[in-house]
Motif scaffolding. Structure first.
Motif, PDB file in Angstrom:
ATOM      1  N   VAL A   1      -4.629  64.444  16.597  1.00 25.04           N
ATOM      2  CA  VAL A   1      -3.624  64.316  15.528  1.00 25.04           C
ATOM      3  C   VAL A   1      -3.011  62.908  15.552  1.00 25.04           C
ATOM      4  CG1 VAL A   1      -1.312  65.102  14.803  1.00 25.04           C
ATOM      5  CG2 VAL A   1      -3.084  66.782  15.373  1.00 25.04           C
ATOM      6  N   ILE A   2      -2.749  62.408  16.743  1.00 31.17           N
ATOM      7  CA  ILE A   2      -2.148  61.067  16.854  1.00 31.17           C
ATOM      8  C   ILE A   2      -3.110  60.002  16.331  1.00 31.17           C
ATOM      9  CG2 ILE A   2      -1.369  59.308  18.506  1.00 31.17           C
ATOM     10  CD1 ILE A   2      -0.247  61.758  20.135  1.00 31.17           C
ATOM     11  N   ARG A   3      -4.356  60.067  16.771  1.00 35.58           N
ATOM     12  CA  ARG A   3      -5.335  59.067  16.305  1.00 35.58           C
ATOM     13  C   ARG A   3      -5.455  59.132  14.784  1.00 35.58           C
ATOM     14  NH1 ARG A   3      -8.082  60.424  20.989  1.00 35.58           N
ATOM     15  NH2 ARG A   3      -9.272  61.999  19.862  1.00 35.58           N
ATOM     16  N   ALA A   4      -5.490  60.356  14.244  1.00 34.35           N
ATOM     17  CA  ALA A   4      -5.605  60.516  12.784  1.00 34.35           C
ATOM     18  C   ALA A   4      -4.375  59.922  12.085  1.00 34.35           C
ATOM     19  CB  ALA A   4      -5.735  61.998  12.441  1.00 34.35           C
ATOM     20  N   SER A   5      -3.210  60.082  12.665  1.00 32.26           N
ATOM     21  CA  SER A   5      -1.969  59.609  12.036  1.00 32.26           C
ATOM     22  C   SER A   5      -1.897  58.088  11.968  1.00 32.26           C
ATOM     23  CB  SER A   5      -0.754  60.115  12.815  1.00 32.26           C
ATOM     24  OG  SER A   5      -0.806  61.513  12.919  1.00 32.26           O
ATOM     25  N   PHE A   6      -2.637  57.424  12.857  1.00 26.24           N
ATOM     26  CA  PHE A   6      -2.622  55.956  12.872  1.00 26.24           C
ATOM     27  C   PHE A   6      -3.912  55.371  12.292  1.00 26.24           C
ATOM     28  CE2 PHE A   6       0.540  56.780  16.213  1.00 26.24           C
ATOM     29  CZ  PHE A   6       1.539  55.886  15.850  1.00 26.24           C
ATOM     30  N   ALA A   7      -4.766  56.236  11.723  1.00 27.92           N
ATOM     31  CA  ALA A   7      -6.081  55.761  11.267  1.00 27.92           C
ATOM     32  C   ALA A   7      -5.920  54.595  10.293  1.00 27.92           C
ATOM     33  CB  ALA A   7      -6.869  56.892  10.642  1.00 27.92           C
ATOM     34  N   GLN A   8      -4.997  54.749   9.346  1.00 25.82           N
ATOM     35  CA  GLN A   8      -4.724  53.641   8.417  1.00 25.82           C
ATOM     36  C   GLN A   8      -3.223  53.432   8.438  1.00 25.82           C
ATOM     37  OE1 GLN A   8      -6.781  52.898   4.936  1.00 25.82           O
ATOM     38  NE2 GLN A   8      -8.258  54.542   5.215  1.00 25.82           N
ATOM     39  N   ARG A   9      -2.818  52.371   9.094  1.00 18.46           N
ATOM     40  CA  ARG A   9      -1.392  52.177   9.389  1.00 18.46           C
ATOM     41  C   ARG A   9      -0.522  52.123   8.142  1.00 18.46           C
ATOM     42  NH1 ARG A   9      -0.254  50.779  14.927  1.00 18.46           N
ATOM     43  NH2 ARG A   9       1.861  50.250  14.315  1.00 18.46           N
ATOM     44  N   ARG A  10      -1.099  51.662   7.038  1.00 19.54           N
ATOM     45  CA  ARG A  10      -0.253  51.518   5.849  1.00 19.54           C
ATOM     46  C   ARG A  10      -0.132  52.802   5.048  1.00 19.54           C
ATOM     47  NH1 ARG A  10      -1.604  46.470   2.574  1.00 19.54           N
ATOM     48  NH2 ARG A  10      -3.372  45.990   3.876  1.00 19.54           N
TER      49      ARG A  10
ATOM     50  N   PHE B   1       1.218  61.971   5.755  1.00 22.98           N
ATOM     51  CA  PHE B   1       0.570  63.031   4.976  1.00 22.98           C
ATOM     52  C   PHE B   1      -0.842  62.609   4.551  1.00 22.98           C
ATOM     53  CE2 PHE B   1      -0.447  65.177   0.999  1.00 22.98           C
ATOM     54  CZ  PHE B   1      -0.369  66.504   1.414  1.00 22.98           C
ATOM     55  N   ASN B   2      -0.968  61.388   4.041  1.00 24.77           N
ATOM     56  CA  ASN B   2      -2.284  60.923   3.587  1.00 24.77           C
ATOM     57  C   ASN B   2      -3.279  60.800   4.735  1.00 24.77           C
ATOM     58  OD1 ASN B   2      -1.668  60.874   0.912  1.00 24.77           O
ATOM     59  ND2 ASN B   2      -1.103  58.705   0.867  1.00 24.77           N
ATOM     60  N   ASN B   3      -2.806  60.286   5.851  1.00 24.12           N
ATOM     61  CA  ASN B   3      -3.711  60.159   6.996  1.00 24.12           C
ATOM     62  C   ASN B   3      -4.175  61.527   7.493  1.00 24.12           C
ATOM     63  OD1 ASN B   3      -4.351  57.451   7.643  1.00 24.12           O
ATOM     64  ND2 ASN B   3      -2.302  57.105   8.463  1.00 24.12           N
ATOM     65  N   LEU B   4      -3.236  62.475   7.574  1.00 25.84           N
ATOM     66  CA  LEU B   4      -3.606  63.811   8.066  1.00 25.84           C
ATOM     67  C   LEU B   4      -4.520  64.521   7.065  1.00 25.84           C
ATOM     68  CD1 LEU B   4      -0.250  65.043   9.701  1.00 25.84           C
ATOM     69  CD2 LEU B   4      -2.317  64.218  10.853  1.00 25.84           C
ATOM     70  N   SER B   5      -4.231  64.379   5.762  1.00 20.46           N
ATOM     71  CA  SER B   5      -5.082  65.025   4.744  1.00 20.46           C
ATOM     72  C   SER B   5      -6.488  64.445   4.795  1.00 20.46           C
ATOM     73  CB  SER B   5      -4.550  64.802   3.321  1.00 20.46           C
ATOM     74  OG  SER B   5      -3.213  65.082   3.266  1.00 20.46           O
ATOM     75  N   HIS B   6      -6.554  63.142   4.995  1.00 17.44           N
ATOM     76  CA  HIS B   6      -7.861  62.491   5.062  1.00 17.44           C
ATOM     77  C   HIS B   6      -8.647  63.043   6.261  1.00 17.44           C
ATOM     78  CE1 HIS B   6     -10.835  59.393   4.412  1.00 17.44           C
ATOM     79  NE2 HIS B   6     -10.826  59.171   5.712  1.00 17.44           N
ATOM     80  N   HIS B   7      -7.946  63.227   7.385  1.00 12.78           N
ATOM     81  CA  HIS B   7      -8.622  63.669   8.604  1.00 12.78           C
ATOM     82  C   HIS B   7      -9.053  65.142   8.523  1.00 12.78           C
ATOM     83  CE1 HIS B   7      -9.670  63.746  12.848  1.00 12.78           C
ATOM     84  NE2 HIS B   7      -9.014  64.882  12.955  1.00 12.78           N
ATOM     85  N   PHE B   8      -8.139  66.006   8.082  1.00 10.46           N
ATOM     86  CA  PHE B   8      -8.463  67.441   8.104  1.00 10.46           C
ATOM     87  C   PHE B   8      -9.170  67.902   6.828  1.00 10.46           C
ATOM     88  CE2 PHE B   8      -5.109  67.158  11.342  1.00 10.46           C
ATOM     89  CZ  PHE B   8      -5.743  67.811  12.390  1.00 10.46           C
ATOM     90  N   GLY B   9      -9.190  67.059   5.801  1.00  5.81           N
ATOM     91  CA  GLY B   9      -9.872  67.412   4.550  1.00  5.81           C
ATOM     92  C   GLY B   9      -8.884  67.928   3.520  1.00  5.81           C
TER      93      GLY B   9
END
Ligand code: SAM
Length: 291
Positions: free
Chosen positions: A227-236, A240-248
């Motif tokens: 979850v942490i790695r996903a939350s920082f995937a795109q710093r800008r 919500f967007n980072n988590l949605s991108h990761h989990f679909g």
């Protein structure tokens, strides 16, 4: 009387005697300043009761100072060419064990069990090879070794990232990964002039004081770090967007519910979240995914 290894004159003499050529690919930058070495040992609180683990002794500059202060030193060196050098330079000391190994491949837990006394305070003290700083530190932390403290010279930029607090530009998944296992602080910065050859980057001494217990209760550690790695995937991007991108995108509704339950505004960015908030989100997300 023989001079300490960590002086410009003695270091030069040793390098010449063995016609040693530095391997940049192994991060070979040797310390030639006793004052800095003493400050590292002080930061670690090395006493004659301590068992010290070193990574990368080089020609033995730090190893020697550790041997003078600690009960015993075990040091891992990958470069075979340094073994005869160390045999020579460290010959006055009978409390040093040099292990010829890539520390990343070594069974450090087993070595600790074999080489140190039961219940002894164990510390890692090292001037790390910079090309593998993060993998070495994460190995030492993730393996949950019975060590008290890690005091290491590393790139200043990496030290700042590891010790960063939420809301700062340096804060990221590495800060949280390290701070889950240890309290992190940059003790002092170090000029390039204390090394031969001089590195290209600034250096700093980082102290990690290993926690007895993690600072937060996490139900599934590997999911927490995912979850942490996903939350920082795109710093800008927002959390919500980072988590949605990761989990679909099928999980958007669940993510909204998770963030509401964790009382975290979905528009926030990962870099503003505390470790406690990440723990709440990952525990909640895991619960919803399993239900
Ligand atoms: N401790 C010495 C000093 O302060 O002068 C040398 C430090 S130098 C920055 C890093 C040392 O780590 C080198 O001796 C290098 O050969 C060794 N090294 C590099 N990668 C290693 C690895 N994966 N495992 C063990 N030693 C390694």
């Amino acid at each position: 009387m023989i001079k300490d290894i960590a002086t410009p004159i003695r270091t030069r003499a040793i390098l010449e005697k063995y016609k040693f050529s530095f391997k940049k690919s192994l991060g070979q930058n040797f310390l030639i300043d006793l004052n800095i070495l003493n400050r590292i040992l002080n930061a670690a609180g090395v006493t004659d009761q301590v068992g010290a683990i070193e990574i990368g002794p080089g020609i033995g500059a730090l190893t020697e100072q550790l041997a003078k202060r600690a009960d015993k030193v075990v040091t891992f060196e990958i470069d075979q060419r340094l073994l005869p050098v160390l045999k020579d330079t460290l010959s006055p000391y009978d409390n040093i064990k040099v292990i010829h190994s890539d520390v990343l491949k070594a069974d450090v837990k087993q070595v600790i069990g074999e080489e140190f006394k039961e219940g002894q305070d164990i510390m890692v003290v090292a001037n790390l090879p910079y090309y593998v700083t993060t993998p070495i530190l994460m190995k030492l932390l993730e393996e949950k070794l019975p060590i008290k403290r890690i005091v290491v010279m590393i790139q200043k930029e990496v030290a700042e990232r590891i010790a960063a607090k939420p809301g700062s530009k340096d804060y990221g998944s590495l800060s949280i990964a390290a701070q889950y296992y240890a309290e992190a602080e940059t003790v002092f910065t170090v000029p390039k002039t204390v090394f031969v050859p001089q590195p290209n980057v600034e250096s700093a001494v980082l102290r990690l004081t290993i926690r007895n217990e993690p600072p937060v209760q996490v139900d599934d550690e590997s999911f927490f770090f995912e979850v942490i790695r996903a939350s920082f995937a795109q710093r800008r991007k927002t959390l919500f967007n980072n988590l949605s991108h990761h989990f679909g995108k099928d999980y958007k509704e669940q993510i909204e519910r998770v963030l509401t339950a964790a009382e975290v505004d979905p528009k926030r960015r990962g870099e503003t979240l505390s470790i406690e908030e990440f723990a709440k989100i990952s525990n909640e997300m895991k619960r919803i995914l399993n239900s």
